[in-house]
Design a protein around this motif. Structure first.
Motif, PDB file in Angstrom:
ATOM      1  N   TYR A 106       7.689 -19.926  14.330  1.00  0.00           N
ATOM      2  CA  TYR A 106       8.216 -19.545  13.014  1.00  0.00           C
ATOM      3  C   TYR A 106       8.256 -20.766  12.083  1.00  0.00           C
ATOM      4  O   TYR A 106       7.839 -20.679  10.918  1.00  0.00           O
ATOM      5  N   TRP A 109       4.691 -21.648  10.966  1.00  0.00           N
ATOM      6  CA  TRP A 109       4.214 -20.686   9.961  1.00  0.00           C
ATOM      7  C   TRP A 109       4.844 -20.975   8.602  1.00  0.00           C
ATOM      8  O   TRP A 109       4.163 -20.995   7.585  1.00  0.00           O
ATOM      9  N   ARG A 110       6.147 -21.215   8.606  1.00  0.00           N
ATOM     10  CA  ARG A 110       6.857 -21.498   7.357  1.00  0.00           C
ATOM     11  C   ARG A 110       6.365 -22.801   6.720  1.00  0.00           C
ATOM     12  O   ARG A 110       6.177 -22.881   5.504  1.00  0.00           O
ATOM     13  N   GLN A 113       2.971 -22.274   5.091  1.00  0.00           N
ATOM     14  CA  GLN A 113       3.148 -21.610   3.795  1.00  0.00           C
ATOM     15  C   GLN A 113       3.629 -22.605   2.743  1.00  0.00           C
ATOM     16  O   GLN A 113       3.156 -22.595   1.616  1.00  0.00           O
ATOM     17  N   ARG A 114       4.570 -23.464   3.112  1.00  0.00           N
ATOM     18  CA  ARG A 114       5.099 -24.448   2.182  1.00  0.00           C
ATOM     19  C   ARG A 114       4.004 -25.413   1.724  1.00  0.00           C
ATOM     20  O   ARG A 114       3.982 -25.840   0.576  1.00  0.00           O
TER      21      ARG A 114
END
Length: 192
Positions: A106, A109-110, A113-114
């Motif tokens: 997680y 993935w975050r 994206q950032r």
């Protein structure tokens, strides 16, 4: 109001929209900003965790397991390995490490994206660790990140290498157990 002449062609309301299924319509390029680093701390932790999780297997006393298995006429001696400290640590590492992998996926993935990676491989694929392997996430993530950034396949190759090494370790442990078993059986007298 009069009915329109049926022989007059009607304008096609979809004529101005591009056909997404035609070969002339290029797919939208999902590219990350130039110079985006595809490697995060979290992916490296996901790749390293399975190695750390299996280290206690090297501390299990396999010869005591074989001796206990053969010495007990009830066959319950085979379960002695289940209560050895190394085996209990192996089981604990497995559960804790799997939970950490979910969390790290997680966070990975975050972070992607950032960093501006569009539609990174979703972190929920890591749940296939319970049914298949953690490799589903690391390989899928590497493929998608490489498409988005132009690089980032190292976690995939390291994952493949650790799986191959894991097979090698499994074969080695099997050989050690059977060699110990044959050594004990060769010195055991089965006569009255």
């Amino acid at each position: 109001m009069t009915d329109p002449d049926p022989t007059t062609p009607r304008p096609d309301p979809y004529a101005s929209a591009p056909n997404p299924y035609s070969r002339e319509t290029p797919a939208a390029a999902l590219r990350a900003p130039e110079g985006t680093d595809p490697y995060t701390l979290w992916i490296w932790l996901i790749v390293a965790l399975p190695v750390v999780q299996t280290l206690p297997i090297f501390f299990i006393d396999w010869s005591s397991f074989i001796d206990a298995s053969l010495a007990d006429p009830t066959g319950l001696g085979a379960y002695s390995v289940l209560f050895s400290p190394a085996y209990l640590v192996l089981i604990a590492f497995g559960w804790i490490g799997t939970g950490l992998m979910f969390w790290f996926a997680y966070l990975d993935w975050r972070e992607l994206q950032r960093r501006g990676v569009p539609q990174p491989f979703h972190w929920a694929w890591i749940f296939l660790t319970l049914a298949v392997s953690y490799a589903v996430y690391t390989i899928g993530r590497s493929v998608v990140v490489k498409r988005r950034t132009g690089r980032g396949s190292a976690p995939m190759w390291i994952t493949i290498a650790t799986i191959v090494a894991g097979f090698g370790v499994g074969i080695w442990i099997t050989v050690v157990i059977f060699q110990g078993l044959f050594d004990v059986l060769s010195t055991t007298s089965f006569g009255p």
